[in-house]
Design an enzyme around this catalytic site. Structure first.
Site, PDB file in Angstrom:
ATOM      1  N   HIS A   1       5.101   7.548  -5.710  1.00  0.00           N
ATOM      2  CA  HIS A   1       6.332   7.350  -5.556  1.00  0.00           C
ATOM      3  C   HIS A   1       6.864   8.463  -4.227  1.00  0.00           C
ATOM      4  O   HIS A   1       7.640   8.441  -3.436  1.00  0.00           O
ATOM      5  CB  HIS A   1       7.721   7.382  -6.767  1.00  0.00           C
ATOM      6  CG  HIS A   1       6.879   6.073  -7.876  1.00  0.00           C
ATOM      7  ND1 HIS A   1       6.822   4.281  -6.577  1.00  0.00           N
ATOM      8  CD2 HIS A   1       6.969   6.529  -8.446  1.00  0.00           C
ATOM      9  CE1 HIS A   1       6.960   4.175  -7.970  1.00  0.00           C
ATOM     10  NE2 HIS A   1       6.372   4.474  -9.365  1.00  0.00           N
TER      11      HIS A   1
ATOM     12  N   TRP B   1      -2.018   3.506  -5.561  1.00  0.00           N
ATOM     13  CA  TRP B   1      -2.192   4.219  -4.568  1.00  0.00           C
ATOM     14  C   TRP B   1      -2.561   5.606  -4.771  1.00  0.00           C
ATOM     15  O   TRP B   1      -3.502   6.355  -4.869  1.00  0.00           O
ATOM     16  CB  TRP B   1      -1.169   5.005  -3.325  1.00  0.00           C
ATOM     17  CG  TRP B   1      -1.354   5.868  -2.609  1.00  0.00           C
ATOM     18  CD1 TRP B   1      -1.675   5.306  -1.205  1.00  0.00           C
ATOM     19  CD2 TRP B   1      -1.303   7.387  -1.927  1.00  0.00           C
ATOM     20  NE1 TRP B   1      -2.201   6.835  -0.652  1.00  0.00           N
ATOM     21  CE2 TRP B   1      -1.582   7.351  -0.454  1.00  0.00           C
ATOM     22  CE3 TRP B   1      -0.143   7.437  -2.952  1.00  0.00           C
ATOM     23  CZ2 TRP B   1      -1.823   8.810  -0.627  1.00  0.00           C
ATOM     24  CZ3 TRP B   1      -0.441   9.390  -2.695  1.00  0.00           C
ATOM     25  CH2 TRP B   1      -0.950   9.857  -1.470  1.00  0.00           C
TER      26      TRP B   1
ATOM     27  N   GLU C   1      13.991  -5.022 -12.073  1.00  0.00           N
ATOM     28  CA  GLU C   1      12.734  -5.764 -13.678  1.00  0.00           C
ATOM     29  C   GLU C   1      12.162  -4.405 -13.371  1.00  0.00           C
ATOM     30  O   GLU C   1      11.495  -3.874 -14.425  1.00  0.00           O
ATOM     31  CB  GLU C   1      11.807  -6.197 -12.993  1.00  0.00           C
ATOM     32  CG  GLU C   1      12.321  -8.678 -12.860  1.00  0.00           C
ATOM     33  CD  GLU C   1      13.359  -8.273 -12.222  1.00  0.00           C
ATOM     34  OE1 GLU C   1      13.865  -7.671 -11.030  1.00  0.00           O
ATOM     35  OE2 GLU C   1      13.724  -9.478 -12.461  1.00  0.00           O
ATOM     36  N   ASN C   2      12.333  -3.730 -12.883  1.00  0.00           N
ATOM     37  CA  ASN C   2      11.365  -2.322 -12.430  1.00  0.00           C
ATOM     38  C   ASN C   2      12.202  -0.550 -14.057  1.00  0.00           C
ATOM     39  O   ASN C   2      11.598  -0.279 -13.648  1.00  0.00           O
ATOM     40  CB  ASN C   2      11.780  -1.254 -11.356  1.00  0.00           C
ATOM     41  CG  ASN C   2      10.714  -1.915 -10.479  1.00  0.00           C
ATOM     42  OD1 ASN C   2      10.870  -2.192  -8.702  1.00  0.00           O
ATOM     43  ND2 ASN C   2       9.888  -3.043 -10.478  1.00  0.00           N
TER      44      ASN C   2
ATOM     45  N   GLU D   1      11.228 -14.638   8.355  1.00  0.00           N
ATOM     46  CA  GLU D   1       8.983 -14.837   8.684  1.00  0.00           C
ATOM     47  C   GLU D   1       8.855 -13.487   7.310  1.00  0.00           C
ATOM     48  O   GLU D   1       9.142 -13.144   7.151  1.00  0.00           O
ATOM     49  CB  GLU D   1       8.833 -14.468  10.256  1.00  0.00           C
ATOM     50  CG  GLU D   1       9.467 -15.078  11.342  1.00  0.00           C
ATOM     51  CD  GLU D   1       9.017 -16.476  11.348  1.00  0.00           C
ATOM     52  OE1 GLU D   1       7.620 -16.817  10.608  1.00  0.00           O
ATOM     53  OE2 GLU D   1       9.470 -17.561  11.453  1.00  0.00           O
TER      54      GLU D   1
ATOM     55  N   ASN E   1       2.510   1.614  -4.572  1.00  0.00           N
ATOM     56  CA  ASN E   1       2.773   3.402  -4.910  1.00  0.00           C
ATOM     57  C   ASN E   1       2.029   3.642  -5.957  1.00  0.00           C
ATOM     58  O   ASN E   1       0.669   4.752  -6.131  1.00  0.00           O
ATOM     59  CB  ASN E   1       3.820   3.836  -5.096  1.00  0.00           C
ATOM     60  CG  ASN E   1       5.057   4.113  -4.254  1.00  0.00           C
ATOM     61  OD1 ASN E   1       4.407   3.539  -2.035  1.00  0.00           O
ATOM     62  ND2 ASN E   1       6.526   3.589  -4.154  1.00  0.00           N
TER      63      ASN E   1
ATOM     64  N   ASP F   1       5.438  -2.488  -1.744  1.00  0.00           N
ATOM     65  CA  ASP F   1       4.900  -2.191  -2.973  1.00  0.00           C
ATOM     66  C   ASP F   1       2.929  -1.537  -3.067  1.00  0.00           C
ATOM     67  O   ASP F   1       1.817  -1.757  -1.701  1.00  0.00           O
ATOM     68  CB  ASP F   1       4.437  -3.784  -3.558  1.00  0.00           C
ATOM     69  CG  ASP F   1       4.361  -3.756  -4.838  1.00  0.00           C
ATOM     70  OD1 ASP F   1       4.195  -2.667  -5.448  1.00  0.00           O
ATOM     71  OD2 ASP F   1       3.332  -4.975  -4.836  1.00  0.00           O
TER      72      ASP F   1
ATOM     73  N   LEU G   1       7.554 -13.084  -3.273  1.00  0.00           N
ATOM     74  CA  LEU G   1       8.940 -11.835  -3.376  1.00  0.00           C
ATOM     75  C   LEU G   1       9.335 -11.017  -3.825  1.00  0.00           C
ATOM     76  O   LEU G   1      10.843 -10.634  -3.759  1.00  0.00           O
ATOM     77  CB  LEU G   1      10.150 -13.267  -2.780  1.00  0.00           C
ATOM     78  CG  LEU G   1       9.487 -13.488  -1.399  1.00  0.00           C
ATOM     79  CD1 LEU G   1      11.123 -14.466  -0.720  1.00  0.00           C
ATOM     80  CD2 LEU G   1       9.523 -12.443  -0.623  1.00  0.00           C
ATOM     81  N   SER G   2       9.234 -11.565  -5.651  1.00  0.00           N
ATOM     82  CA  SER G   2       9.081 -10.260  -6.824  1.00  0.00           C
ATOM     83  C   SER G   2      11.054  -9.932  -6.692  1.00  0.00           C
ATOM     84  O   SER G   2      11.733  -8.800  -6.848  1.00  0.00           O
ATOM     85  CB  SER G   2       8.299  -9.136  -6.627  1.00  0.00           C
ATOM     86  OG  SER G   2       7.410  -9.581  -6.430  1.00  0.00           O
TER      87      SER G   2
ATOM     88  N   ARG H   1       5.844  -7.394   3.240  1.00  0.00           N
ATOM     89  CA  ARG H   1       5.135  -6.942   1.533  1.00  0.00           C
ATOM     90  C   ARG H   1       4.266  -6.368   2.224  1.00  0.00           C
ATOM     91  O   ARG H   1       2.678  -6.637   2.299  1.00  0.00           O
ATOM     92  CB  ARG H   1       5.222  -8.271   0.331  1.00  0.00           C
ATOM     93  CG  ARG H   1       5.139  -7.484  -0.570  1.00  0.00           C
ATOM     94  CD  ARG H   1       4.738  -8.412  -1.621  1.00  0.00           C
ATOM     95  NE  ARG H   1       4.813  -7.690  -2.807  1.00  0.00           N
ATOM     96  CZ  ARG H   1       5.662  -8.083  -3.977  1.00  0.00           C
ATOM     97  NH1 ARG H   1       6.714  -9.070  -4.327  1.00  0.00           N
ATOM     98  NH2 ARG H   1       5.127  -7.370  -5.525  1.00  0.00           N
TER      99      ARG H   1
HETATM  100  C1  IPE Z   1       8.810  -5.314  -6.080  1.00  0.00           C
HETATM  101  O1  IPE Z   1       7.395  -4.326  -6.537  1.00  0.00           O
HETATM  102  C2  IPE Z   1      10.022  -3.902  -6.435  1.00  0.00           C
HETATM  103  C3  IPE Z   1       9.601  -2.904  -5.490  1.00  0.00           C
HETATM  104  C4  IPE Z   1       8.779  -3.388  -4.475  1.00  0.00           C
HETATM  105  C5  IPE Z   1      11.029  -1.894  -5.637  1.00  0.00           C
HETATM  106  P1  IPE Z   1       6.750  -4.655  -7.709  1.00  0.00           P
HETATM  107  O2  IPE Z   1       5.010  -4.395  -8.114  1.00  0.00           O
HETATM  108  O3  IPE Z   1       7.623  -4.308  -9.002  1.00  0.00           O
HETATM  109  O4  IPE Z   1       7.038  -6.115  -8.571  1.00  0.00           O
HETATM  110  P2  IPE Z   1       5.969  -7.532  -9.096  1.00  0.00           P
HETATM  111  O5  IPE Z   1       5.516  -6.912 -10.528  1.00  0.00           O
HETATM  112  O6  IPE Z   1       4.483  -7.061  -8.896  1.00  0.00           O
HETATM  113  O7  IPE Z   1       5.898  -8.653  -8.766  1.00  0.00           O
HETATM  114  C1  IPE Z   2       6.618   0.125  -5.827  1.00  0.00           C
HETATM  115  O1  IPE Z   2       5.010   0.420  -5.815  1.00  0.00           O
HETATM  116  C2  IPE Z   2       7.576   0.562  -6.065  1.00  0.00           C
HETATM  117  C3  IPE Z   2       7.968   0.624  -6.993  1.00  0.00           C
HETATM  118  C4  IPE Z   2       8.155  -0.343  -7.536  1.00  0.00           C
HETATM  119  C5  IPE Z   2       9.806   1.587  -7.371  1.00  0.00           C
HETATM  120  P1  IPE Z   2       4.424  -0.281  -7.654  1.00  0.00           P
HETATM  121  O2  IPE Z   2       4.936   1.412  -8.298  1.00  0.00           O
HETATM  122  O3  IPE Z   2       5.148  -1.278  -7.930  1.00  0.00           O
HETATM  123  O4  IPE Z   2       3.257   0.417  -6.628  1.00  0.00           O
HETATM  124  P2  IPE Z   2       2.069  -0.663  -7.968  1.00  0.00           P
HETATM  125  O5  IPE Z   2       2.339  -2.502  -7.276  1.00  0.00           O
HETATM  126  O6  IPE Z   2       1.881   0.124  -9.462  1.00  0.00           O
HETATM  127  O7  IPE Z   2       0.585  -0.073  -7.091  1.00  0.00           O
HETATM  128 MG    MG Z   3       3.900  -3.521  -7.709  1.00  0.00          MG
END
Ligand code: IPE
Ligand code: IPE
Ligand code: MG
Length: 230
Positions: free
Chosen positions: A34, A22, A64-65, A197, A19, A17, A185-186, A178
């Site tokens: 990404h 960043w 959910e993404n 752990e 990206n 998580d 844990l999403s 994470r």
């Molecule tokens: C969890 O990250 C999913 C992945 C890293 C692929 P998210 O950014 O989607 O999770 P939430 O929304 O903060 O819980």
């Molecule tokens: C995790 O990074 C990667 C994916 C969910 C594909 P995010 O895209 O959730 O990055 P943040 O959490 O918004 O910084």
């Molecule tokens: Mg994220």
């Protein structure tokens, strides 16, 4: 002197998580983050293999993404395409295999095809596995497994149920990392995480380099796993 890590986990799973944040810090689009994340993932897999870890599961796309804007999703699909046309070859050459968990039927047809080929073309005698979680959600996985049990018309015990999960044949993760600062844990590996752990760090995933990975493994090796016993 550098600390000698005694106790290497067999299976490490990573919620990659951070990206988007960043990229935002660099005034760049999320897709840029990404792309950097994928490079970090490839380096992490190399490091994991070198350390003697057997399974590395990476949460690349959650169920959910899928609700994210089309532009971001297209960027992610492009990265998956690139991974399965280019990067998997390096894995194979090193005797490593790729596996996938999640419901890939929702991915674009050409991506599904590349993913299936990538899994099928993996060396049969691999000692290291990169397991990509694509359109993965633990709840979806558990419901799909429950429905598979029902359609077989058989009652299941824990082992039989685990054999119906996407992770069948893979030991449960010893360590779940994470990055990105959130402490949750999403919807990742909810069944398999029962005795994992957990390690949370603030580093955004594109900055999660070999040193950071080693730090997480060193922390794991100092943990006392009791599994409910004394
Ligand atoms: C969890 O990250 C999913 C992945 C890293 C692929 P998210 O950014 O989607 O999770 P939430 O929304 O903060 O819980
Ligand atoms: C995790 O990074 C990667 C994916 C969910 C594909 P995010 O895209 O959730 O990055 P943040 O959490 O918004 O910084
Ligand atoms: Mg994220």
């Amino acid at each position: 002197m550098k600390e000698e890590i005694q106790n290497i986990p067999r299976h490490v799973a990573v919620i990659m998580d951070g990206n988007g944040r960043w990229a935002k810090r660099r005034f760049m689009p999320r897709t840029f983050g990404h792309r950097a994340g994928m490079n970090a993932m490839i380096a992490m897999a190399r490091k994991a293999k070198a350390m003697g870890i057997e399974y590395l599961t990476v949460y690349a796309l959650s169920t959910e993404n899928f609700a994210r804007p089309a532009e971001e999703l297209e960027g992610l699909f492009d990265l998956i395409r690139r991974y399965f046309t280019k990067n998997v070859r390096d894995l194979y050459a090193e005797g490593a295999a790729v596996k996938v968990i999640g419901d890939i039927s929702a991915l674009p047809d050409d991506v599904q095809k590349l993913v299936c080929e990538g899994v099928a073309n993996s060396p049969a005698d691999a000692k290291f596995f990169v397991i990509l979680a694509l359109n993965y959600g633990a709840r979806s996985e558990i419901v799909r497994a429950a429905n598979a049990a029902i359609s077989r018309g058989e009652r299941v015990d824990e082992d039989a149920f685990a054999a119906l999960l996407d992770t069948h044949g893979v030991p449960c993760p010893d360590l779940i990392i994470r990055t990105g600062g959130e402490v949750r844990l999403s919807n990742f590996l909810l069944w398999q995480a029962a005795y994992a752990e957990l390690y949370f760090c603030d580093v955004l995933f594109p900055d999660f380099d070999e040193t950071e990975f080693e730090k997480a493994i060193a922390e794991y090796s100092r943990r006392n796993r009791r599994f409910g016993r004394v």
